[in-house]
Design a protein around this motif. Structure first.
Motif, PDB file in Angstrom:
ATOM      1  N   VAL A 191      52.696  33.265   4.480  1.00 27.66           N
ATOM      2  CA  VAL A 191      51.334  33.512   4.950  1.00 27.66           C
ATOM      3  C   VAL A 191      51.444  34.183   6.313  1.00 27.66           C
ATOM      4  CG1 VAL A 191      49.129  32.473   5.616  1.00 27.66           C
ATOM      5  CG2 VAL A 191      50.429  31.519   3.704  1.00 27.66           C
ATOM      6  N   GLN A 225      55.807  36.172  -3.513  1.00 27.09           N
ATOM      7  CA  GLN A 225      57.213  35.991  -3.847  1.00 27.09           C
ATOM      8  C   GLN A 225      57.746  37.182  -4.623  1.00 27.09           C
ATOM      9  OE1 GLN A 225      59.103  33.336  -2.751  1.00 27.09           O
ATOM     10  NE2 GLN A 225      60.818  34.583  -3.500  1.00 27.09           N
ATOM     11  N   ASP A 230      53.625  31.453   8.189  1.00 30.08           N
ATOM     12  CA  ASP A 230      53.998  30.217   7.507  1.00 30.08           C
ATOM     13  C   ASP A 230      54.900  30.564   6.327  1.00 30.08           C
ATOM     14  OD1 ASP A 230      54.232  27.747   6.357  1.00 30.08           O
ATOM     15  OD2 ASP A 230      52.172  27.647   5.613  1.00 30.08           O
ATOM     16  N   TYR A 231      56.196  30.244   6.466  1.00 35.20           N
ATOM     17  CA  TYR A 231      57.139  30.456   5.365  1.00 35.20           C
ATOM     18  C   TYR A 231      57.006  29.287   4.395  1.00 35.20           C
ATOM     19  CZ  TYR A 231      59.492  34.405   7.558  1.00 35.20           C
ATOM     20  OH  TYR A 231      59.775  35.637   8.090  1.00 35.20           O
ATOM     21  N   ARG A 232      56.512  29.570   3.191  1.00 35.70           N
ATOM     22  CA  ARG A 232      56.243  28.508   2.242  1.00 35.70           C
ATOM     23  C   ARG A 232      57.496  27.945   1.587  1.00 35.70           C
ATOM     24  NH1 ARG A 232      50.818  27.982   0.846  1.00 35.70           N
ATOM     25  NH2 ARG A 232      49.654  28.434   2.757  1.00 35.70           N
ATOM     26  N   ASN A 233      58.507  28.809   1.373  1.00 37.08           N
ATOM     27  CA  ASN A 233      59.693  28.362   0.652  1.00 37.08           C
ATOM     28  C   ASN A 233      60.903  28.156   1.550  1.00 37.08           C
ATOM     29  OD1 ASN A 233      58.272  28.561  -1.776  1.00 37.08           O
ATOM     30  ND2 ASN A 233      58.787  30.731  -1.993  1.00 37.08           N
ATOM     31  N   ASP A 259      60.670  28.702   9.044  1.00 37.97           N
ATOM     32  CA  ASP A 259      60.430  29.908   9.825  1.00 37.97           C
ATOM     33  C   ASP A 259      61.722  30.288  10.533  1.00 37.97           C
ATOM     34  OD1 ASP A 259      59.776  31.778  11.743  1.00 37.97           O
ATOM     35  OD2 ASP A 259      57.866  30.825  12.261  1.00 37.97           O
ATOM     36  N   VAL A 317      48.942  37.488   2.931  1.00 42.84           N
ATOM     37  CA  VAL A 317      50.122  36.830   2.377  1.00 42.84           C
ATOM     38  C   VAL A 317      51.140  37.864   1.931  1.00 42.84           C
ATOM     39  CG1 VAL A 317      48.801  34.833   1.558  1.00 42.84           C
ATOM     40  CG2 VAL A 317      49.233  36.758  -0.002  1.00 42.84           C
TER      41      VAL A 317
END
Length: 452
Positions: free
Chosen positions: A32, A40, A424-427, A430, A37
């Motif tokens: 994000v 992936q 915001d790194y979801r996977n 950061d 966004v």
């Protein structure tokens, strides 16, 4: 522009545009970025293209999760630059995107249709490619605007550089590895970064990896995937803290870890040369004529484009270029001469204009294209290698100093842009939050999987 077009093609093939509004099955959000966004699927595509670039030297790539973070950070920076460009009124029209795509095709000696077929074979859709080209144009123009407003080179700086050249001073080809630290880093983050940079230095000293490969694998710098190459620098273009170190080094030697504003660095002296050997004595010059239709309070961009298209059709139909230039061009310096601009270097009138000239053959007329001055039609009439006189030499030195300043200030701007953004790194974590600890000061023979 020729180099820029090649870079645009590479960037377009490596990065996919953000399509936050499209509904895609079995896809997820990788990052994000403010109110947008990165999907992936976009990240996967970009990583796959990097792997394709390194197909014959895969051993230089970092572990998969580290490579993914490096590529994701590039996509984040690209998206932040595009957003800033759009917020400050920078635009790229459909016509300009079409022209860039046509120029890329011509540069690669294929038709636009063949280029599209190649992209399809590589798994990129026409829309994705167009959006990537548009993004690159926006970033280029944002950088140009930044240079115009933030970068200046004094006559005294030019004089000093020329004196250094005449005195036969040395120039240094440098490379670096950066272990980044966040703003207001905690003692723990600083200790972790220090451990990592010491581990990289130890790995280099034991000969387990060369410097360029270590930069690709471990550096947090935006040029990590280029082996950390910083290019050639004169002594007065190197920060004072580094200059004395570099002067005492031998080619191939690497400094001990250095703490700077961005984090910890290792600096390598790749090679040296005399300033007198720094560049060619000749430069490429072009001769061309142009017709300019300006955009102002009385002529909209659409009206200027339409008039340029009409004039282009008349030229294609056999009308005399010089006569139309005298009748219709709004460039007072060349109108009376039938649009003749004389001899000039490629970047003398800006990269957009110069790129169009470079892509033409002698006697060829361009399609209408837009620059900040308005809409142009250009006819190239010649190309030559010319001796660099005093004026050209000063201009060349001024450009070199300006480019170095721009590089430093632009990187500072990107750090500020990244630091101010919500990312915001979801996977994954950061990558700016805490530097990876590995390799440690005594890394094993095979660096661990989280060795970025």
């Amino acid at each position: 522009m020729k180099n820029f077009l090649a870079c645009v093609l590479t960037a377009a093939l490596l990065s996919a545009p953000v399509q936050a509004q499209q509904i895609q099955p079995i896809d997820g959000i990788a990052v994000v970025v403010d109110e947008d966004v990165i999907l992936q699927s976009e990240l996967d595509r970009a990583v796959a293209n990097i792997r394709a670039q390194y197909a014959d030297r895969t051993q230089q790539l970092p572990p998969p999760e580290v490579l993914e973070r490096q590529v994701a950070e590039r996509l984040v920076l690209l998206q932040l630059q595009v957003a800033r460009a759009e917020a400050t009124g920078v635009r790229a029209t459909d016509q300009e995107v079409d022209q860039a795509i046509a120029a890329i095709a011509a540069q690669n000696q294929v038709s636009v249709e063949q280029l599209r077929a190649q992209l399809a074979a590589d798994g990129s859709s026409p829309d994705q490619f167009r959006d990537s080209i548009r993004d690159e144009l926006l970033v280029q123009r944002l950088r140009q605007r930044f240079a115009q407003t933030q970068i200046s080179v004094s006559d005294a700086e030019v004089d000093a550089a020329l004196e250094s050249q005449q005195a036969g001073g040395e120039q240094f080809h440098l490379a670096h590895i950066l272990v980044a630290l966040p703003e207001a880093a905690t003692p723990e983050q600083i200790a972790t970064g220090k451990t990592k940079i010491e581990g990289i230095k130890s790995l280099l000293e034991r000969g387990e990896m060369n410097f360029a490969a270590a930069a690709v694998r471990y550096s947090d710098s935006p040029n990590a995937l280029e082996g950390g190459d910083l290019g050639w620098r004169a002594a007065n273009e190197i920060p004072a803290a580094f200059a004395e170190l570099v002067r005492g080094m031998q080619p191939g030697q690497v400094t001990d870890p250095i703490r700077g504003p961005s984090g910890f660095q290792l600096l390598q002296l790749v090679e040296t040369r005399d300033a007198a050997q720094a560049g060619p004595s000749n430069v490429t010059q072009f001769q061309a004529s142009h017709i300019l239709i300006r955009i102002d309070e009385n002529t909209s961009a659409e009206q200027a484009q339409a008039e340029a298209a009409t004039l282009h059709a008349r030229i294609v139909g056999g009308a005399d270029f010089a006569e139309l230039a005298r009748e219709h061009s709004e460039d007072p310096s060349s109108q009376s001469k039938g649009g003749d601009l004389g001899w000039f270097t490629q970047d003398e009138f800006g990269p957009d204009f110069g790129g169009q000239i470079a892509a033409l053959a002698d006697g060829e007329v361009s399609a209408p294209f837009r620059t900040q001055a308005g809409w142009h039609i250009v006819k190239r009439t010649g190309v030559r290698q010319a001796d660099v006189g005093d004026d050209n030499r000063r201009a060349q030195v001024r450009e070199t100093i300006g480019r170095r300043k721009l590089e430093d200030e632009w990187n500072r701007f990107l750090r500020e842009l990244r630091g101010e953004a919500y990312v915001d790194y979801r996977n994954d974590a950061d990558p700016q939050a805490t530097p990876d600890a590995a390799p440690t000061a005594e890394p094993p023979a095979t660096p661990p999987a989280d060795g970025g």
